[in-house]
Design a protein around this motif. Structure first.
Motif, mmCIF file in Angstrom:
data_model
loop_
_atom_site.group_PDB
_atom_site.id
_atom_site.type_symbol
_atom_site.label_atom_id
_atom_site.label_comp_id
_atom_site.label_asym_id
_atom_site.label_seq_id
_atom_site.Cartn_x
_atom_site.Cartn_y
_atom_site.Cartn_z
ATOM 1 N N LEU A 177 0.848 -1.190 0.000
ATOM 2 C CA LEU A 177 0.000 0.000 0.000
ATOM 3 C C LEU A 177 0.880 1.234 0.000
ATOM 4 N N PHE A 178 0.644 2.111 -0.970
ATOM 5 C CA PHE A 178 1.428 3.347 -1.066
ATOM 6 C C PHE A 178 0.946 4.350 -0.030
ATOM 7 N N LEU A 179 1.894 4.953 0.686
ATOM 8 C CA LEU A 179 1.572 5.971 1.677
ATOM 9 C C LEU A 179 2.096 7.319 1.200
ATOM 10 N N ARG A 190 -0.693 8.345 11.458
ATOM 11 C CA ARG A 190 -0.012 7.047 11.507
ATOM 12 C C ARG A 190 -0.483 6.233 12.706
ATOM 13 N N ASP A 191 -0.557 6.887 13.866
ATOM 14 C CA ASP A 191 -0.960 6.172 15.073
ATOM 15 C C ASP A 191 -2.404 5.696 14.978
ATOM 16 N N GLU A 198 8.298 0.974 10.229
ATOM 17 C CA GLU A 198 9.166 0.779 9.057
ATOM 18 C C GLU A 198 8.563 1.290 7.757
ATOM 19 N N ALA A 199 7.271 1.612 7.743
ATOM 20 C CA ALA A 199 6.636 2.132 6.528
ATOM 21 C C ALA A 199 7.024 3.593 6.363
ATOM 22 N N GLY A 200 7.894 3.873 5.400
ATOM 23 C CA GLY A 200 8.413 5.221 5.226
ATOM 24 C C GLY A 200 8.073 5.825 3.884
ATOM 25 N N GLU A 201 8.743 6.911 3.577
ATOM 26 C CA GLU A 201 8.482 7.666 2.353
ATOM 27 C C GLU A 201 9.073 6.952 1.146
ATOM 28 N N GLU A 202 8.323 6.918 0.050
ATOM 29 C CA GLU A 202 8.783 6.326 -1.198
ATOM 30 C C GLU A 202 7.944 6.854 -2.344
ATOM 31 N N THR A 203 8.495 6.771 -3.551
ATOM 32 C CA THR A 203 7.731 7.150 -4.732
ATOM 33 C C THR A 203 6.846 5.991 -5.152
#
Length: 423
Positions: A177-179, A190-191, A198-203
């Motif tokens: 799932l893209f965030l 997020r909470d 571990e789910a961080g920023e990405e394109t």
């Protein structure tokens, strides 16, 4: 009447474990299965996917949820699923099982992948984007974004599925799932949605590649060429990440992508970086007819395209050695430019094999429209990150039950009972 897939493979898969199969599951969503074949596939899947649960009540809830996905009418919400097995009390129980329980969905996905390898012959992993329109603001990952398939902006979630695909069938086995930035950087959001640390920023492109790399880490799963679309991003970075993990790739690129001809015998060698369109147009005299089987229109139809493959290399910074690749072009109309352009590190594959591999993306598109939608892939109505992942994992199992229970020679080969076809 033809024998079901499960029955045909009984000699290799062994006897079905003794399970109580819910009534009504013999006709999975969208499939005109042979009598009893749906029950057999359901029992096999339950045994393969749910045996890892440490508690019997968890196994029971998983079976009930899968049963509801296969039999509930309309949207596959927890409420509609629960209506198949017991009403309000069941709804509360299933909601807890999907949204608040502690079970890990990754082992179930890996078990589904291994089950498919035993019971079908995947030729490739197809990474397909899946936009999920949403009306509200609180579902995890919701944002406004552009959907290139529809050519319009929509409000909702964006996910990427990894589908095990062959000419005969395709099944999604893994999801990411893209965030978007507001969800990555907003601690309150997020909470509330229980997004893991571990789910961080990405394109979007990095998200698609990560889905394939996550799949490649599963043990006892044979790596296959990954098909993905990188027309909208930095293609070299995606290819480098996949190559570093030892995952072969066939990636669709834009005609403006620049690369150099690597074959000394061809005109244009040594001319420096050129666009893919320039290279293919200058070498269109090398095009050859390639036959392939079209399974999207409902019946298996033999078609022919003009195609050529050229050895190329992508420009690299700092004078690094350029990695050998092959550029594949396909023409629908010989008087126009190439309709589709792909790049691959399968440099020793014949052009026909490469082109036929790219057609598996069409197989996935058809199966998503005709089966995946009905199995509930886009139907989770909760807000949590973990709930979304658990629902879509079980919906993937429902998709698998549907396509595997379909009659091999008739129902599946000539289209599903839904009557819909992929565009």
């Amino acid at each position: 009447m033809s024998t079901s897939v499960a029955t045909k493979r009984r000699a290799t898969t062994g006897a079905v474990s003794s399970l109580t199969v819910p009534l009504g599951v013999a006709r999975p969503v969208g499939a005109a299965a042979a009598a009893g074949s749906g029950e057999e596939v359901y029992a096999e899947l339950c045994s393969a996917l749910f045996s890892g649960f440490p508690r019997r009540d968890q196994r029971l809830k998983a079976e009930q949820y899968l049963h509801g996905l296969l039999t509930a009418q309309g949207r596959k919400s927890i409420r509609n699923i629960a209506a198949q097995i017991g009403g309000p009390a069941a709804e509360q129980s299933l909601h807890h099982f999907v949204s608040s329980s502690t079970w890990d969905w990754q082992p179930m996905r890996a078990a589904l992948a291994r089950y498919l390898e035993r019971n079908s012959c995947p030729q490739a992993w197809v990474v397909r984007p899946m936009p999920i329109p949403k009306a509200g603001e609180h579902s995890v990952g919701v944002d406004r974004r552009f959907d290139p398939e529809r050519g319009q902006v929509f409000h909702g979630q964006q996910a990427f599925g990894v589908w095990f695909a062959s000419d005969e069938l395709s099944v999604p086995v893994n999801w990411r799932l893209f965030l978007p930035d507001p969800w990555v950087n907003d601690r309150t959001r997020r909470d509330r949605a229980e997004v893991p640390q571990e789910a961080g920023e990405e394109t979007l492109e990095e998200c698609a590649v990560a889905a394939a790399l996550d799949t490649a880490r599963w043990s006892d799963v044979t790596r296959k060429p990954v098909l993905l679309d990188i027309r909208g991003g930095a293609g070299r970075a995606a290819l480098t990440r996949l190559a570093g993990a030892g995952v072969p790739v066939v990636a669709r690129i834009g005609p403006g992508s620049r690369m150099a001809i690597a074959d000394r015998s061809l005109p244009g060698f040594g001319a420096g970086p050129l666009s893919a369109h320039q290279i293919l147009e200058s070498l269109k005299g090398l095009r050859r007819p390639v036959s392939w089987v079209d399974t999207v229109a409902g019946a298996r139809t033999s078609r022919t395209s003009l195609a050529t493959a050229v050895r190329v290399a992508l420009p690299t910074p700092g004078g690094e050695r350029m990695r050998p690749l092959v550029l594949l072009g396909e023409w629908d109309d010989p008087r126009r430019g190439p309709a589709r352009v792909w790049i691959s590190d399968l440099t020793h594959s014949p052009v026909g094999s490469l082109l036929r591999l790219t057609k598996l993306a069409r197989r996935v598109e058809r199966d998503f429209v005709e089966v995946g939608e009905g199995a509930g892939l886009r139907d989770f109505v909760g807000r949590s990150f973990r709930g979304w992942h658990r629902h879509i994992t079980l919906a993937s199992a429902a998709h698998a039950a549907t396509v595997l229970a379909a009659e091999w020679d008739t129902s599946y080969g000539s289209g599903y009972a839904t009557g819909r076809t992929a565009s």
